[in-house]
Structures are given as structure tokens and as C-alpha cells.
Design an enzyme around this catalytic site. Structure first.
Site, PDB file in Angstrom:
ATOM      1  N   ARG A  93     -13.242  -3.494  81.300  1.00  0.00           N
ATOM      2  CA  ARG A  93     -14.596  -4.063  81.155  1.00  0.00           C
ATOM      3  C   ARG A  93     -14.718  -5.334  81.995  1.00  0.00           C
ATOM      4  NH1 ARG A  93     -17.902  -5.860  75.581  1.00  0.00           N
ATOM      5  NH2 ARG A  93     -19.659  -6.775  76.693  1.00  0.00           N
ATOM      6  N   ASN A 148     -19.747   4.170  75.064  1.00  0.00           N
ATOM      7  CA  ASN A 148     -20.588   3.821  76.201  1.00  0.00           C
ATOM      8  C   ASN A 148     -19.950   4.268  77.506  1.00  0.00           C
ATOM      9  OD1 ASN A 148     -23.061   2.547  75.580  1.00  0.00           O
ATOM     10  ND2 ASN A 148     -21.986   0.724  74.832  1.00  0.00           N
ATOM     11  N   CYS A 170     -27.238   4.576  69.951  1.00  0.00           N
ATOM     12  CA  CYS A 170     -27.076   3.197  70.412  1.00  0.00           C
ATOM     13  C   CYS A 170     -27.669   2.274  69.354  1.00  0.00           C
ATOM     14  CB  CYS A 170     -27.831   3.026  71.728  1.00  0.00           C
ATOM     15  SG  CYS A 170     -28.014   1.303  72.234  1.00  0.00           S
ATOM     16  N   ASP A 171     -27.025   1.129  69.184  1.00  0.00           N
ATOM     17  CA  ASP A 171     -27.521   0.202  68.151  1.00  0.00           C
ATOM     18  C   ASP A 171     -28.548  -0.802  68.685  1.00  0.00           C
ATOM     19  OD1 ASP A 171     -26.056  -1.658  69.565  1.00  0.00           O
ATOM     20  OD2 ASP A 171     -24.543  -1.968  68.023  1.00  0.00           O
ATOM     21  N   HIS A 200     -30.462   2.079  76.899  1.00  0.00           N
ATOM     22  CA  HIS A 200     -30.428   0.742  77.513  1.00  0.00           C
ATOM     23  C   HIS A 200     -31.482   0.632  78.617  1.00  0.00           C
ATOM     24  CE1 HIS A 200     -26.102  -0.432  76.046  1.00  0.00           C
ATOM     25  NE2 HIS A 200     -26.901  -0.049  75.065  1.00  0.00           N
ATOM     26  N   TYR A 266     -31.829  -4.673  77.477  1.00  0.00           N
ATOM     27  CA  TYR A 266     -31.042  -4.298  78.658  1.00  0.00           C
ATOM     28  C   TYR A 266     -31.885  -4.131  79.921  1.00  0.00           C
ATOM     29  CZ  TYR A 266     -26.684  -3.841  76.099  1.00  0.00           C
ATOM     30  OH  TYR A 266     -25.551  -4.113  75.381  1.00  0.00           O
ATOM     31  N   ARG A 286     -18.823 -11.710  79.763  1.00  0.00           N
ATOM     32  CA  ARG A 286     -18.895 -11.281  78.355  1.00  0.00           C
ATOM     33  C   ARG A 286     -17.548 -10.688  77.886  1.00  0.00           C
ATOM     34  NH1 ARG A 286     -20.456 -12.294  73.445  1.00  0.00           N
ATOM     35  NH2 ARG A 286     -20.501 -10.434  72.160  1.00  0.00           N
TER      36      ARG A 286
HETATM   37  P1  NAD Z   1     -12.297  -1.711  71.865  1.00  0.00           P
HETATM   38  O1  NAD Z   1     -11.626  -1.745  73.195  1.00  0.00           O
HETATM   39  O2  NAD Z   1     -12.016  -2.751  70.863  1.00  0.00           O
HETATM   40  O3  NAD Z   1     -11.970  -0.306  71.181  1.00  0.00           O
HETATM   41  C1  NAD Z   1     -12.001   0.900  71.814  1.00  0.00           C
HETATM   42  C2  NAD Z   1     -10.782   1.730  71.447  1.00  0.00           C
HETATM   43  O4  NAD Z   1     -10.912   2.982  72.142  1.00  0.00           O
HETATM   44  C3  NAD Z   1      -9.444   1.125  71.862  1.00  0.00           C
HETATM   45  O5  NAD Z   1      -8.603   0.987  70.746  1.00  0.00           O
HETATM   46  C4  NAD Z   1      -8.896   2.144  72.861  1.00  0.00           C
HETATM   47  O6  NAD Z   1      -7.494   2.296  72.821  1.00  0.00           O
HETATM   48  C5  NAD Z   1      -9.597   3.412  72.436  1.00  0.00           C
HETATM   49  N1  NAD Z   1      -9.620   4.468  73.431  1.00  0.00           N
HETATM   50  C6  NAD Z   1      -9.722   4.347  74.764  1.00  0.00           C
HETATM   51  N2  NAD Z   1      -9.678   5.566  75.325  1.00  0.00           N
HETATM   52  C7  NAD Z   1      -9.556   6.467  74.335  1.00  0.00           C
HETATM   53  C8  NAD Z   1      -9.441   7.894  74.295  1.00  0.00           C
HETATM   54  N3  NAD Z   1      -9.477   8.618  75.398  1.00  0.00           N
HETATM   55  N4  NAD Z   1      -9.311   8.496  73.071  1.00  0.00           N
HETATM   56  C9  NAD Z   1      -9.279   7.751  71.945  1.00  0.00           C
HETATM   57  N5  NAD Z   1      -9.375   6.401  71.923  1.00  0.00           N
HETATM   58  C10 NAD Z   1      -9.511   5.781  73.111  1.00  0.00           C
HETATM   59  O7  NAD Z   1     -13.862  -1.621  72.187  1.00  0.00           O
HETATM   60  P2  NAD Z   1     -15.143  -2.084  71.347  1.00  0.00           P
HETATM   61  O8  NAD Z   1     -15.750  -3.255  72.012  1.00  0.00           O
HETATM   62  O9  NAD Z   1     -14.804  -2.193  69.929  1.00  0.00           O
HETATM   63  O10 NAD Z   1     -16.137  -0.881  71.587  1.00  0.00           O
HETATM   64  C11 NAD Z   1     -15.841   0.450  71.236  1.00  0.00           C
HETATM   65  C12 NAD Z   1     -16.837   1.391  71.881  1.00  0.00           C
HETATM   66  O11 NAD Z   1     -18.097   1.308  71.245  1.00  0.00           O
HETATM   67  C13 NAD Z   1     -17.113   1.077  73.354  1.00  0.00           C
HETATM   68  O12 NAD Z   1     -17.308   2.301  74.053  1.00  0.00           O
HETATM   69  C14 NAD Z   1     -18.404   0.314  73.310  1.00  0.00           C
HETATM   70  O13 NAD Z   1     -19.060   0.341  74.541  1.00  0.00           O
HETATM   71  C15 NAD Z   1     -19.101   1.102  72.237  1.00  0.00           C
HETATM   72  N6  NAD Z   1     -20.265   0.491  71.604  1.00  0.00           N
HETATM   73  C16 NAD Z   1     -21.423   1.166  71.712  1.00  0.00           C
HETATM   74  C17 NAD Z   1     -22.542   0.697  71.120  1.00  0.00           C
HETATM   75  C18 NAD Z   1     -23.802   1.464  71.335  1.00  0.00           C
HETATM   76  O14 NAD Z   1     -24.868   0.927  71.138  1.00  0.00           O
HETATM   77  N7  NAD Z   1     -23.773   2.720  71.770  1.00  0.00           N
HETATM   78  C19 NAD Z   1     -22.509  -0.485  70.394  1.00  0.00           C
HETATM   79  C20 NAD Z   1     -21.305  -1.178  70.295  1.00  0.00           C
HETATM   80  C21 NAD Z   1     -20.176  -0.666  70.894  1.00  0.00           C
HETATM   81  C1  G6P Z   2     -25.130  -3.716  72.105  1.00  0.00           C
HETATM   82  C2  G6P Z   2     -25.272  -2.387  72.798  1.00  0.00           C
HETATM   83  C3  G6P Z   2     -23.975  -1.695  72.955  1.00  0.00           C
HETATM   84  C4  G6P Z   2     -22.940  -2.584  73.585  1.00  0.00           C
HETATM   85  C5  G6P Z   2     -22.807  -3.846  72.780  1.00  0.00           C
HETATM   86  C6  G6P Z   2     -21.890  -4.824  73.484  1.00  0.00           C
HETATM   87  O1  G6P Z   2     -24.979  -3.592  70.730  1.00  0.00           O
HETATM   88  O2  G6P Z   2     -26.179  -1.537  72.188  1.00  0.00           O
HETATM   89  O3  G6P Z   2     -24.150  -0.524  73.687  1.00  0.00           O
HETATM   90  O4  G6P Z   2     -21.692  -1.949  73.664  1.00  0.00           O
HETATM   91  O5  G6P Z   2     -24.045  -4.456  72.624  1.00  0.00           O
HETATM   92  O6  G6P Z   2     -21.670  -5.908  72.677  1.00  0.00           O
HETATM   93  P1  G6P Z   2     -20.497  -6.935  72.959  1.00  0.00           P
HETATM   94  O7  G6P Z   2     -20.590  -7.855  71.799  1.00  0.00           O
HETATM   95  O8  G6P Z   2     -19.230  -6.133  73.031  1.00  0.00           O
HETATM   96  O9  G6P Z   2     -20.831  -7.574  74.260  1.00  0.00           O
HETATM   97 MN    MN Z   3     -26.009   0.512  73.164  1.00  0.00          MN
END
Ligand code: NAD
Ligand code: G6P
Ligand code: MN
Length: 451
Positions: A93, A148, A170-171, A200, A266, A286
């Protein structure tokens, strides 16, 4: 009583303890017999599972917890899978954010070149996860996906596994609604909204409370404070970080210029890219804030809990955890509740391509989301969406065909990137940085034509 087996893929995520607390708060609606945590990084996950188990223990001793890196153990007979993988973790990231910034281009994890790079890393692991789930889980199993960049993941899944039972969510829409509700002094559930766009990349077109249009009031408030309550203590703790406050403030100039609709936060990366770059710290993005903040404090909490038995962070429930559980309950009970999620267009917005993965209101049933008809959208928004959609669709073609030229087209079409020269420089740096993760992108023409 029906009880469910739930697996969380990306169990080592920083969001896991909060999601687990949301699940515990809703056990009456979604009774669970097992929670399986699955991750490819077993060491990281095991630490997070310590916190998750401590949260579960506050509620019940009736749920079996499994901490595994083995897909069969994780998904066998599962009813639901939550996906929240971050392929390449925060280390990647950070590069997604810093490499574009080094070329004076927006550095963001899901928008612009950073998002495209993250997309190229995530599509195949997501397909692999779907294949595991189809092999081991119940036929009725749904994957509720937060991984994501959700828009690109949704397009990749549509193309490569069109029949998979995946709801991409998505949140940000619910987080935006939380802020709107705070500003209007009502509950989030009191808002009746319409919305269209890509993930987004969308706009709220209606915000009503009890049949009364409240957009005029929001417009006025946003022109003073951005999308923030005067008292920001009402904001979800994660979105109360200074960078999130800045992000919500930036809604002001956008709405001042384009007051019709309320934009998804976004959109600032596409509408104000020069301003965003000027206000970015190229050395500290970030990703650094999250590593120094949320990630560090999670692992500190776990360490202290193991030493003292005291869980210092309660992992309060925010919209992120609430929303994924809401969607899942609606599937499990076939409630047809209305939420904003990603679906294949198929005429929902007749003047966008039928095969676009759009984000709109949909009724969430046990057969998946059923989109509500939106109708034609104005030219400005349609043009912006089509440009972004093309960038994302061509990116997915680039990965499925292994094509450098298509990747370059996807980068060039992205509104955050000012020219093809810049697109090529950013892409070439990202190829180097993603060697371990991306498939090879072959050049159709000889080096020199493109160099
Ligand atoms: P993080 O790095 O703390 O956790 C992600 C985990 O995924 C890690 O433990 C990693 O080892 C694991 N991982 C990586 N590749 C993998 C695979 N192929 N199979 C299984 N596990 C795997 O990340 P985070 O900041 O906690 O975010 C987690 C995910 O949630 C990210 O993709 C982030 O973008 C997403 N997210 C999405 C939204 C949304 O609105 N859609 C909101 C918040 C977070
Ligand atoms: C929002 C978005 C997510 C994104 C997150 C990142 O909640 O909807 O898609 O992954 O923000 O937040 P962070 O705190 O990791 O920057
Ligand atoms: Mn999102």
C-alpha cells in the site's frame, strides 16, 4: 435453531476484531456455531485471533474458533465467507501511494494508479478464494467482499467467475450517510437516499428524512464545514483521524462547484487531483499513518492482553462492522433490505454499459442483490463514470491478456494522470515494485517503439 459457519478470509486484518464485535452484537439475527479465520500470513493472523477470541469470550463460549492457513479447514461446509484481503499488505500500500506521488500524481490505495496497481495484485487471489469456496463450502455459501479495490475486484470477478456468489460492498456510502445523519441530527437509518456510480466514484442524488428533502440543508452545511458535524466527536473513530477529517472537508469545494448532488468523498481524487497532490506528504502517506496507528495499536493491545489478561482496546463497533453484518443478515433471512452495493448494471442505468459493475441501491436477498431501477444519468456524471469504467475494464483485460499496452491504456485513461508520458513512467515504476505480485505484462511491440 439454524446456526451458521462463517469464515473470514484475511483474518489477520486490522478490521477483524471490530467485525467480530459486530457479529457478536448480532448473534440473535445471525447465530454462529463457528468462526474460521483464514489468512496466508498465519503468524499475523494468530495475533489478531487472540484479540478476536477475547471479544468473543465477552459474549459466549458456544462458538468454535478456528485459526488456519489451510483453505479446506477454513471453508469446508461454510455458510458465509467475509473477504477482506489486502494483497501485499501495508508494505505494498505504501508503494501504491508513494510511487505515483513521486511523479506528482495522486497517491491513494484505491484511486488512481495506486488503485490500479492494487487491482492487478488482487484479482487472481480473489479468483483463487472463490474457487476454494466453491470447492469446499456449502453450495448456498455467499462471499461478502470488502477486499479492495472493490470496483476492480468486482469487474474481475464478473469477468472471470460470472456465476460466483459474491456481493461486493464498501463502507464509504454508509460512512457518508453516518456523517449526513450526524449533521442533520437524525439516525442513519432515518435517511432515505438515492445514489449512483461506481465504487469510490458516485453521488448521492437524494437525501430525505420522513419524505422531506434535506439536501438543501446539507448543501448549506457542507459549504461551511465540509461533510463534518461541527462537533467531530460524532464521527466513527477510524474516520476521525486527521487525514479522514481533511478528506471530508474537501467535499466543500466539490459541492460548491457542483451543488446538484452530494459526492462520495473519493471523487476528490479525480476532481481535485492537483490540489490533493499539493497537499500530500510524499514521504509520509496514509499507509504510514495506518501502520503507526491502527496496526501498531492492535498488536500492542494483543501483546498487553497476553501479558496481563486485560483487553485495553474494546474494538468499538463502527459502520464498517455493522454494514457487513447487516448485508449478511439480509441474505441469511432473505429480508430484501435496501443497501448500496455493487451490482452488474443490466439496464439499471440505461445510458451506461449493461456490463458495468455499478454501485446503486439494491434489495439484498438470499439470491443476491436485486438492483433498484435508477434511470438515465446526466452527461457530466456519465462521462466521468465512463472514463473511469474504461480505465478499470481495460486494466482487467490487461491482466487477463497479460498486456502491457492495455495496462498503459488503463493508466492513461485514469483521470488522475495528466498524460501518457506520466502514465508510462508511473506504470513502469509500479511494474518494478510489483514484480512478486503482478502477472507478466508482455509488450506486443518491440522495445524502442514503446521505450
Ligand atoms: P491488513 O493488511 O491489516 O489485513 C489484510 C490481511 O489480508 C493480512 O493479514 C494479509 O496477510 C491477508 N491476505 C493478503 N493476501 C491474502 C490472500 N491471498 N488470502 C488470504 N489472506 C490474504 O489490511 P486492512 O487495512 O485491515 O484491510 C483489509 C482489507 O479490507 C483491504 O483489502 C482493505 O482495502 C479492505 N477494506 C475495504 C473497505 C471497503 O469499503 N470495501 C473498507 C475497509 C477496508
Ligand atoms: C474507507 C473505504 C475503504 C478503504 C478505507 C481505508 O472506509 O471505503 O474502501 O479501504 O476507507 O481506510 P484506512 O483507514 O485504512 O485509510
Ligand atoms: Mn470502500
Amino acid at each position: 435453531m439454524t446456526t451458521y459457519k462463517l469464515a473470514i478470509a484475511g483474518g489477520g486484518s486490522t478490521y477483524t476484531p471490530g467485525i467480530v464485535r459486530s457479529l457478536m452484537d448480532r448473534l440473535e439475527d445471525l447465530p454462529l456455531s463457528e468462526i474460521r479465520f483464514y489468512d496466508i500470513d498465519g503468524e499475523r493472523q494468530s495475533k489478531v485471533v487472540v484479540a478476536a477470541k477475547a471479544v468473543i469470550a465477552e459474549y459466549t463460549d458456544q462458538i468454535k474458533v478456528i485459526d488456519t492457513t489451510d483453505p479446506e479447514t477454513a471453508f469446508e461446509d461454510a455458510d458465509f465467507v467475509f473477504a477482506q484481503m489486502r494483497v501485499g499488505k501495508y508494505a505494498m500500500r505504501e508503494l501504491d501511494e508513494k510511487i505515483p506521488l513521486s511523479h506528482n500524481v495522486v497517491g491513494q490505495e484505491t484511486c488512481g494508479p495506486g488503485g490500479l496497481a492494487y487491482g492487478l495484485r488482487t484479482i487472481f487471489p480473489m479468483v483463487e478464494l472463490i474457487d476454494y469456496v466453491e470447492k469446499y463450502a456449502k453450495d448456498s455459501c455467499w462471499i461478502v467482499n470488502y477486499s479492495n479495490p472493490a470496483s476492480i475486484v468486482a469487474e474481475g470477478v464478473r469477468k472471470l467467475r460470472p456465476n460466483a456468489k459474491v456481493v461486493n460492498i464498501c463502507d464509504m456510502p454508509v460512512a457518508t450517510m453516518r456523517n449526513m445523519a450526524g449533521i442533520l441530527g437524525v439516525g442513519r437509518e432515518d435517511l432515505n437516499v438515492d445514489y449512483f456510480g461506481l465504487n469510490h466514484f458516485g453521488w448521492f442524488t437524494k437525501v430525505e428524512v420522513d419524505g422531506v428533502d434535506r439536501l438543501p440543508e446539507l448543501r448549506e452545511h457542507v459549504s461551511k464545514y465540509g461533510l463534518l458535524t461541527e462537533d467531530i466527536s460524532k464521527i466513527d473513530y477510524r474516520h476521525a483521524d486527521s487525514s479522514w477529517i481533511k478528506t471530508f472537508k474537501n467535499i466543500k469545494p466539490i459541492m460548491d462547484m457542483f451543488p446538484d448532488y452530494l459526492p462520495n468523498p473519493y471523487l476528490q481524487y479525480y476532481l481535485l487531483p492537483d490540489y490533493i497532490v499539493e497537499n500530500s506528504n510524499k514521504e509520509h502517506t496514509r499507509a504510514n499513518e495506518v501502520m503507526e496507528g491502527r496496526e501498531k495499536s492492535l498488536f500492542e493491545t494483543v501483546r498487553k492482553f497476553e501479558e496481563t489478561g486485560v483487553l485495553e482496546d474494546a474494538f468499538h463497533v463502527g459502520v464498517h462492522g455493522i454494514f457487513i453484518v447487516d448485508v449478511t443478515v439480509s441474505i441469511a433471512k432473505n429480508l430484501a433490505n435496501r443497501y448500496l452495493v455493487m451490482v452488474e448494471n443490466n439496464g439499471t442505468i440505461p445510458n451506461l454499459p449493461a456490463d458495468a459493475m455499478i454501485e446503486v441501491p439494491a434489495l439484498i436477498t438470499n439470491k443476491g442483490p436485486v438492483a433498484e431501477y435508477v434511470g438515465e444519468i446526466p452527461y457530466f456524471h456519465k462521462a466521468m463514470i465512463e472514463q473511469q469504467l474504461a480505465s478499470e475494464k481495460i486494466l482487467v483485460e490487461a491482466i487477463t491478456e497479460g498486456s502491457y499496452e492495455k495496462a498503459l491504456q488503463a493508466f492513461t485513461l485514469n483521470k488522475t494522470i495528466p498524460s501518457a508520458f506520466v502514465a508510462k513512467k508511473v506504470l513502469d515504476d509500479l511494474i518494478e515494485a510489483n514484480k512478486e505480485y503482478w502477472p507478466t505484462l508482455e509488450k506486443k511491440y518491440k522495445e524502442g517503439v514503446l521505450a
